[in-house]
Design a protein around this motif. Sequence first.
Motif, PDB file in Angstrom:
ATOM      1  N   PHE A 121      -6.594  10.760   8.797  1.00  0.00           N
ATOM      2  CA  PHE A 121      -7.217  11.235   7.573  1.00  0.00           C
ATOM      3  C   PHE A 121      -8.225  10.222   7.040  1.00  0.00           C
ATOM      4  CE2 PHE A 121      -7.252  11.264   2.934  1.00  0.00           C
ATOM      5  CZ  PHE A 121      -7.653  12.565   2.702  1.00  0.00           C
ATOM      6  N   ALA A 171      -9.974   8.852   4.023  1.00  0.00           N
ATOM      7  CA  ALA A 171      -9.868   8.862   2.565  1.00  0.00           C
ATOM      8  C   ALA A 171     -11.191   8.472   1.926  1.00  0.00           C
ATOM      9  CB  ALA A 171      -8.763   7.918   2.119  1.00  0.00           C
ATOM     10  N   GLY A 223       0.798  -1.216   0.000  1.00  0.00           N
ATOM     11  CA  GLY A 223       0.000   0.000   0.000  1.00  0.00           C
ATOM     12  C   GLY A 223       0.827   1.260   0.000  1.00  0.00           C
ATOM     13  N   HIS A 266      -9.632  11.223 -15.610  1.00  0.00           N
ATOM     14  CA  HIS A 266      -9.806  12.658 -15.429  1.00  0.00           C
ATOM     15  C   HIS A 266     -10.320  13.309 -16.700  1.00  0.00           C
ATOM     16  CE1 HIS A 266      -8.053  12.907 -11.473  1.00  0.00           C
ATOM     17  NE2 HIS A 266      -7.033  12.171 -11.864  1.00  0.00           N
ATOM     18  N   GLU A 287      -6.965   5.059 -14.327  1.00  0.00           N
ATOM     19  CA  GLU A 287      -6.427   6.031 -15.281  1.00  0.00           C
ATOM     20  C   GLU A 287      -5.737   5.341 -16.466  1.00  0.00           C
ATOM     21  OE1 GLU A 287      -4.709   9.592 -13.785  1.00  0.00           O
ATOM     22  OE2 GLU A 287      -5.613   9.380 -11.808  1.00  0.00           O
ATOM     23  N   ARG A 318       3.208   4.053  -2.147  1.00  0.00           N
ATOM     24  CA  ARG A 318       3.435   4.411  -3.540  1.00  0.00           C
ATOM     25  C   ARG A 318       4.784   5.076  -3.730  1.00  0.00           C
ATOM     26  NH1 ARG A 318      -1.760   7.942  -4.525  1.00  0.00           N
ATOM     27  NH2 ARG A 318      -2.789   7.777  -2.546  1.00  0.00           N
ATOM     28  N   PHE A 323      -6.618   6.726   6.815  1.00  0.00           N
ATOM     29  CA  PHE A 323      -5.152   6.639   6.923  1.00  0.00           C
ATOM     30  C   PHE A 323      -4.763   7.513   8.087  1.00  0.00           C
ATOM     31  CE2 PHE A 323      -5.693   5.923   2.295  1.00  0.00           C
ATOM     32  CZ  PHE A 323      -5.199   4.641   2.243  1.00  0.00           C
ATOM     33  N   GLU A 369     -11.745  14.545  -8.181  1.00  0.00           N
ATOM     34  CA  GLU A 369     -10.520  15.333  -8.101  1.00  0.00           C
ATOM     35  C   GLU A 369      -9.361  14.462  -7.641  1.00  0.00           C
ATOM     36  OE1 GLU A 369     -10.904  19.665  -6.591  1.00  0.00           O
ATOM     37  OE2 GLU A 369     -12.108  18.382  -5.310  1.00  0.00           O
ATOM     38  N   ASN A 370      -8.175  15.012  -7.757  1.00  0.00           N
ATOM     39  CA  ASN A 370      -7.020  14.336  -7.192  1.00  0.00           C
ATOM     40  C   ASN A 370      -7.257  14.164  -5.701  1.00  0.00           C
ATOM     41  OD1 ASN A 370      -5.237  16.415  -9.331  1.00  0.00           O
ATOM     42  ND2 ASN A 370      -5.300  14.202  -9.545  1.00  0.00           N
ATOM     43  N   GLY A 371      -7.008  12.935  -5.243  1.00  0.00           N
ATOM     44  CA  GLY A 371      -7.157  12.700  -3.816  1.00  0.00           C
ATOM     45  C   GLY A 371      -8.584  12.479  -3.385  1.00  0.00           C
ATOM     46  N   ALA A 372      -9.503  12.353  -4.332  1.00  0.00           N
ATOM     47  CA  ALA A 372     -10.897  12.151  -3.959  1.00  0.00           C
ATOM     48  C   ALA A 372     -11.107  10.764  -3.371  1.00  0.00           C
ATOM     49  CB  ALA A 372     -11.787  12.341  -5.182  1.00  0.00           C
ATOM     50  N   GLY A 373     -10.205   9.851  -3.667  1.00  0.00           N
ATOM     51  CA  GLY A 373     -10.330   8.518  -3.090  1.00  0.00           C
ATOM     52  C   GLY A 373     -10.628   7.433  -4.103  1.00  0.00           C
ATOM     53  N   LYS A 374     -10.502   7.749  -5.377  1.00  0.00           N
ATOM     54  CA  LYS A 374     -10.834   6.787  -6.419  1.00  0.00           C
ATOM     55  C   LYS A 374      -9.920   5.559  -6.348  1.00  0.00           C
ATOM     56  CE  LYS A 374      -9.830   9.835  -9.562  1.00  0.00           C
ATOM     57  NZ  LYS A 374      -9.426  10.997  -8.757  1.00  0.00           N
ATOM     58  N   THR A 375      -8.632   5.834  -6.353  1.00  0.00           N
ATOM     59  CA  THR A 375      -7.692   4.717  -6.319  1.00  0.00           C
ATOM     60  C   THR A 375      -7.859   3.935  -5.020  1.00  0.00           C
ATOM     61  OG1 THR A 375      -6.149   5.938  -7.696  1.00  0.00           O
ATOM     62  CG2 THR A 375      -5.249   4.127  -6.411  1.00  0.00           C
ATOM     63  N   THR A 376      -8.056   4.652  -3.945  1.00  0.00           N
ATOM     64  CA  THR A 376      -8.222   3.976  -2.664  1.00  0.00           C
ATOM     65  C   THR A 376      -9.429   3.044  -2.698  1.00  0.00           C
ATOM     66  OG1 THR A 376      -7.276   5.915  -1.592  1.00  0.00           O
ATOM     67  CG2 THR A 376      -8.437   4.356  -0.192  1.00  0.00           C
ATOM     68  N   TYR A 430      -5.884  -2.765   0.155  1.00  0.00           N
ATOM     69  CA  TYR A 430      -6.193  -2.234   1.483  1.00  0.00           C
ATOM     70  C   TYR A 430      -7.385  -3.007   2.031  1.00  0.00           C
ATOM     71  CZ  TYR A 430      -3.678   2.007  -0.035  1.00  0.00           C
ATOM     72  OH  TYR A 430      -2.755   2.892  -0.485  1.00  0.00           O
TER      73      TYR A 430
HETATM   74  N1  LIG Z   1      -1.114   4.837   1.501  1.00  0.00           N
HETATM   75  C1  LIG Z   1      -1.727   5.950   1.938  1.00  0.00           C
HETATM   76  N2  LIG Z   1      -1.408   6.430   3.124  1.00  0.00           N
HETATM   77  C2  LIG Z   1      -2.010   7.511   3.595  1.00  0.00           C
HETATM   78  N3  LIG Z   1      -2.918   8.217   2.937  1.00  0.00           N
HETATM   79  C3  LIG Z   1      -3.268   7.787   1.730  1.00  0.00           C
HETATM   80  C4  LIG Z   1      -2.675   6.646   1.174  1.00  0.00           C
HETATM   81  N4  LIG Z   1      -3.212   6.456  -0.030  1.00  0.00           N
HETATM   82  C5  LIG Z   1      -4.092   7.431  -0.214  1.00  0.00           C
HETATM   83  N5  LIG Z   1      -4.135   8.237   0.841  1.00  0.00           N
HETATM   84  C6  LIG Z   1      -5.056   9.350   1.045  1.00  0.00           C
HETATM   85  O1  LIG Z   1      -6.262   9.036   0.434  1.00  0.00           O
HETATM   86  C7  LIG Z   1      -6.665  10.082  -0.432  1.00  0.00           C
HETATM   87  C8  LIG Z   1      -7.245   9.497  -1.634  1.00  0.00           C
HETATM   88  O2  LIG Z   1      -6.210   9.022  -2.414  1.00  0.00           O
HETATM   89  P1  LIG Z   1      -6.457   8.330  -3.796  1.00  0.00           P
HETATM   90  O3  LIG Z   1      -5.181   7.851  -4.279  1.00  0.00           O
HETATM   91  O4  LIG Z   1      -7.555   7.342  -3.643  1.00  0.00           O
HETATM   92  O5  LIG Z   1      -6.938   9.524  -4.679  1.00  0.00           O
HETATM   93  P2  LIG Z   1      -7.399   9.494  -6.169  1.00  0.00           P
HETATM   94  O6  LIG Z   1      -8.819   9.857  -6.145  1.00  0.00           O
HETATM   95  O7  LIG Z   1      -7.036   8.222  -6.784  1.00  0.00           O
HETATM   96  O8  LIG Z   1      -6.549  10.662  -6.761  1.00  0.00           O
HETATM   97  P3  LIG Z   1      -5.908  10.798  -8.203  1.00  0.00           P
HETATM   98  O9  LIG Z   1      -6.942  11.260  -9.107  1.00  0.00           O
HETATM   99  O10 LIG Z   1      -4.895  11.819  -8.020  1.00  0.00           O
HETATM  100  O11 LIG Z   1      -5.342   9.491  -8.569  1.00  0.00           O
HETATM  101  C9  LIG Z   1      -5.420  10.887  -0.705  1.00  0.00           C
HETATM  102  O12 LIG Z   1      -5.719  12.220  -0.793  1.00  0.00           O
HETATM  103  C10 LIG Z   1      -4.574  10.619   0.497  1.00  0.00           C
HETATM  104  O13 LIG Z   1      -4.733  11.646   1.426  1.00  0.00           O
END
Ligand SMILES: Nc1ncnc2c1ncn2[C@@H]1O[C@H](COP(=O)(O)OP(=O)(O)OP(=O)(O)O)[C@@H](O)[C@H]1O
Lengths: 299, 350, 314, 509
Positions: free
Chosen positions: D21, D23, C312, D202, D170, C314, D18, D42-49, D58
């Motif tokens: 925070f 996510a 987890g 995006h 992406e 990056r 996290f 948006e960036n950081g919206a949580g899509k990848t998470t 996770y």
């Molecule tokens: N390994 C991690 N440890 C701590 N916080 C994390 C971790 N991974 C993600 N986050 C938090 O989760 C939020 C969401 O991250 P995520 O990667 O899901 O965004 P995203 O929507 O995929 O953004 P992007 O469009 O830039 O790819 C991030 O803003 C970050 O604060």
Amino acid sequence: QGVKPKVAGVHASPVENAWNSRLHAALQAAAEKGTIEYVFSEGVSANDYPRVMREYAEGGAVLVVGEAYAVENEARQVAAEYPDVAFLMGSSGEPTGDNFGTFGTWNHEAAYLAGMLSGRMTQTGTVGAVGAIPIPEINMLINAFRAGVAETRPDAKHLIGFIGTFFDPPKAREAGLAQIDAGADILFGERIGTADAAKERGIKAVGSLTDYTSRYPDTVFANAVWNFDPILAAALADKTAGNPTGKNYTPYSLMKEGGNDIAFTASMVPAEAIAEMEAKREAIKSGAFEVAVDMSEPK
Amino acid sequence: MIVERRETRPLALVVLSPVIAVAVALALAGVLIALAGAPILDAFRAIAVGAFGSRLAATETLLRACPLILTGLAVAVAFRARLWNIGAEGQLYLGALAVVTLGFSNPLGLPGPLLAVLLLVAGALAGALLLLGPLALRLRFGVDEVVTTLLLNFVVVLLVSMMVEGPLKDPLAFGWPRSVPVLADAQLPKIVERSRLHLGLVIAVGAAILVHLVQSRFVFGLEAKAAGLSPRAAAFAGVPIGRTLVKVALLSGGLAGLAGAVEVMGNRGYVSTDLSPGFGYFGIVVAMLANLQPLGAVIAALFAAAMFVGSDAMGRQLGVPSFIADVTVALCLLTMLLALFFSSYRLRRG
Amino acid sequence: MQTTIDILGSVGLWAAVLRIATPLIFGVLGALLCERAGVLNLGIEGIMTFGAMAGWLAVYSGAGLWTGLLVAALSGAAFGLLHAGLTVPLGLSQHVAGLGITLFASSLSYYLFRLAVPVSGTPPTVEPFQPLDFGPLSDIPFLGSTLFAQTAPTYLAILLAIALAWILARTPLGLAIRLTGENPHAAEAQGLDPIRIRIGAVVAGSAVMALGGAFLTLAAFNSFFPTMVQGRGWVAIALVVFASWRPGRALLGALLFALFDAFQLRLQPLAGGVVPYQVFLMTPYLLSILALVLVARRARVPQALMQPYHRGER
Amino acid sequence: MTSRTAPALEMTGIAKRFGAFTALDGVDLVLARGEIVALLGENGAGKTTLMNVLFGHYSADEGEVRVFGEPLASGRPRAAIRAGVGMVHQHFTLAPNLTVIENVVAGTAKLSGLSLSLPAARARLRELGTRFGLAVDPDARVGDLSVGEAQRVEILKSLFRDARILVLDEPTAVLTPAEGETLFATLRLMAKEGLSVIFISHKLGEVLTGADRVVVLRGGRMVGMRASAETSREELAELMVGRRVERPERHERPVGAPVLVARDLTLRRGGRTLLDGANFTLNAGEILGLIGVSGNGQKPLADILFGLEAPSAGTVEILGQTPARPSPRDMVRRGLGRVPEDRHAEGAIGDLTLWENAVLERLREPRFSGRFLVRRGAARAFAAHLVQRFDIRGAAPDKRIRLLSGGNMQKLILGRNLDGDPPVLVCAQPTRGLDEGAIAGVHARLLEARERGAGILLISEDLDEVLRLADRAVAIHAGRLSATVPTAGLDARRLGLMMAGEDLGRAAA
Ligand SMILES: Nc1ncnc2c1ncn2[C@@H]1O[C@H](COP(=O)(O)OP(=O)(O)OP(=O)(O)O)[C@@H](O)[C@H]1O
Ligand SMILES: Nc1ncnc2c1ncn2[C@@H]1O[C@H](COP(=O)(O)OP(=O)(O)OP(=O)(O)O)[C@@H](O)[C@H]1O
Ligand SMILES: [Mg+2]
Ligand SMILES: [Mg+2]
């Protein structure tokens, strides 16, 4: 009876190392007899050696026994700073001051005798010797062995191998095997490991410093045994009597003092060879014959 | 289970973790001491006394710390720039060899102190040049330097062995394989009477302060860090990567070479293959214990030296096999690695 | 020149080559397995030392020779677990942890040895492995007294090299190990657990290394003593590079190194040091560095070697 | 109990924290069989998470995942794969030294197994390849593949394991427009065969055309769901950002003297010509758009302009001068502002602090250092000033830059360049991977600089971006530049042709 004098042994190698084991045996024997209290450190690196000497000197040892070869200057420096303590060090150098005595490991007489036996026993006429590194005391030992061989087998061919280190039995074994491959049928094992090669190939070997007979009963037929006891006794006597100990104790290594002798297994040796050798042994003891001291590197 | 970097490092943790680490290491060593049948508390007391309890103990601890400070610095400087120099041992030996080669005679008739300074420089230079080889291979061919620097250690020790059994062999050493000594008046003076402690300690501590300043304040320090962390981004920002790493290598190798020079000129007087009981490798221990901080290296080196000298004395005193000293130091390294880890990371279930 | 030919033609030389190579083969295979999964194990020198001690001590205390080997392997595995524990889930610096383990394992083995075996004049011995007798095979000229005159662990080492080559190239486990060493994230995405694979590889690799140590005390010699391993672990690390991380070449590399050593031991008593013996000893190290330069261009290095993997991250 | 009617995927009430925070905060997501859903945010919206939770990278703190009606064990990729989930990661998870087939079969057999049965696997891979139009040579070394081929391997890995739900993070970020179109055709084909697809993007355009349904995340919550047929770019952008986003408009302004002139720039490396006699002139007060599919020589061209690379032939003239041996710092000193293509690899050093990153390019300038010493006070003040002026969120001078999101990191990179009002800017892909809000911000900054009179070379793959921002455009194809054409009256089709190298002949005139 006052407190027993405290004697410290500082061993650069583990006490299993043949040379150290001789010091260790003599010191332990003395301790068991109750004449001294014996403490020791082993595997002391050259860097630590002076510190360990000092620690013992400050810790109440009256006599510090060890080896100065790798630290000749440093050891003398320590001795100079602790004039009340006697230092008795294996060394190729000279004694210094009142309290830095030296001794050489002169079991060359016994080696000569073992050489005589070997000369009679070799079939191939080739004998090998495996040593650590060509320092004078190892050189003289091997040279004496060769001289002994030469007396009974003048045309013998000699092989020499140095393993470049003081303690690497597998390497000594490989060196021994190499000599066997080159035709040797008797090996003089200045280093432990050599006899293993002989044992493996079923030939005979000569041990040095300590008695290897029980370890290699069918292989080692003779040993040039060195005894540290006379040196230790002489130094202790000097120290107790208040005499300066800064002298060369090497003469106590000689056969006539009991400092070295041959230990052999009669059943493995031709009888006429024994007689001849015993005669020479008596001659050495009486002073009629002197084994030459040749410190040059054997080639 | 996920490893997570702590964004803040609580002060208590930073202070406590090394203490806990040492306590755990000592506790483990205590188990081993108990195995030998010695009383544990007496043993710990003996370690402390053996390390600091007398003039002899204290000077010996400082003496042993001296090369460790320098090799620790050498490693810290390199590691910070992600130059994995595992070769401090070889650089130390080459530095020592250079000192002896140039310092056993004085054909130009230089005054002693001047010759001494030149020898120190020569030792440092030799170590520095040795590290340039692996660096060049990395820059030119992308060869990882961990293995190359490690391997060169053995090559250099063999070279020393060859030299001390050959051209540099001391004719007065009765065949013992060691080199001719450095001229007496070019050797470093002792700084405590009737002890082995020499001026090298001052040099080492001075070097630590200098390195600290360079790393924290100098342009070069920042550039080196940048180059180490991300060569590509640093290059984009205009940091000359090659040149910066060359400077790092010169500094790192130079410090290790200096360790060898100081050890020869202050302590032993000559070079042989048993000059260093692993000072170069322990330098890595020191640098890690110090968290790559130059001033920390001084403390870490003192600590490692004290642990060693103290446990060694303890072993002697209580009849515990003397190998306990190395065991204790190794345990300290391992626990300290863990402590450092847990002071900047935490574990979390995924 | 003539002597060189004589030596190269001698049976003893080739018998010695296999014997000298054996601990190296174990060492290099163990190190290779760890590195193939992405973990550099500089604990090797210490692990080999501990294996030498543990295996010997077991036999000295009455166990059989094979049990001794097993004990050595288990002790190696234990140190492997320590190394893996530090470097894999926690991601601590692999070279620092490795050197720490070498320090720890070697000093601990001396210490435990001294506790277990009281001081004595000569090193206590055990009855070591004897060369096997293959009956008629052992009578074949030349081959009989070289290839078929070794002790059992030597054959074990060679079998292990073949087995490892096969496992890595042909089995799912081997592919999983290689993938982890190349890119642990890819391994995780394939449903593999890179952490467990790395730990497993390091534990197994360390067990193999320890066998190399045990060979020294149970076959090459019959006693244990400190500094016994004499840098053979470091040679193994070099040989892994020399072998481009391939088991078959590792076997060859170990044999080649052993040939150097055996040759120089035999040349010395005859030719008496025309070339300093140190030059021979340096050669494998220098050759490995050269090999490293050559393979670096072809990117044969496991790409994730020494790169910690955190889930987890990056 | 696998219900025949259960949706392919149901994620309910997913929360993921996290540390302190949050996510993801109670996200629900349903995916029907054979459906293609786009995940936007948006960036950081949580899509990848969210997708990492699904795939088991996770484990969620709360919530449940059901795949075809069956609850999915959390935190175990293996379980997800077994349940039929496949994931194509944003950063490829491939081993370059292994072959395609090895990458594909790894992990598919029991580890205790004795054989890899590669021949069967090869045949199956070929079959999948022809069925879905994803042909690759099974025995090629992955490191030798192009980006598009590598992505095919990623998808094949999932298909090989009978994935019935395919997640792509992406996927088009690294593809050329043409490759992107091929990909969406493939996805359609897969949906027809009953696969369900989630992709993250995006790019609003491809979201609208490629997906059946769009799900929008913001700040870890689901804020909207639309059928793509019934929504618009504007609506989606607003949903994402939470307010109306207007991309700024360009206004005509007079053009000044040349500030950056490339003359016959050529770069050859290893027998290949990467850049072949490139000529262009950039004037003060204009934006020149350099359009092209990545890999056609824009990176070497940018590297030469940045001072990173010396051309094999040709010269660069900046503000009337022709530096003999340009270096990055020399170019910066001469007034060049630079935005690199890859902000993580080149633009910033994650483990350095904000202030260190802010001044590294100018470290040798007297303002930030003396002969040896860094002027740390001045550097920190500079960083603090940038944070304030460019509205860099969540930043402080002594914070490690790794902790900034992509958009904010980009703001710092732009800011450190724009602060001294440089007369020339070279920006490579300045909005790649950024969300709508962040893109609007970057565009506004660039237009401001143009207004001020700076000449800007905008290297981009985004046709829209070039058409909106640039006054003139030039295309690069196979290392050669087309002629420069005004963007007024230019349409995307014509630009597309130029990118494909079709229009070069006419342009040379
Ligand atoms: N390994 C991690 N440890 C701590 N916080 C994390 C971790 N991974 C993600 N986050 C938090 O989760 C939020 C969401 O991250 P995520 O990667 O899901 O965004 P995203 O929507 O995929 O953004 P992007 O469009 O830039 O790819 C991030 O803003 C970050 O604060
Ligand atoms: N391992 C991590 N630990 C803590 N926070 C993290 C971690 N990885 C990412 N973050 C957080 O994630 C947020 C966004 O990171 P992320 O990498 O998704 O940026 P991004 O906008 O996707 O950038 P880009 O798209 O340019 O790669 C940041 O605020 C950062 O603090
Ligand atoms: Mg993402
Ligand atoms: Mg992103």
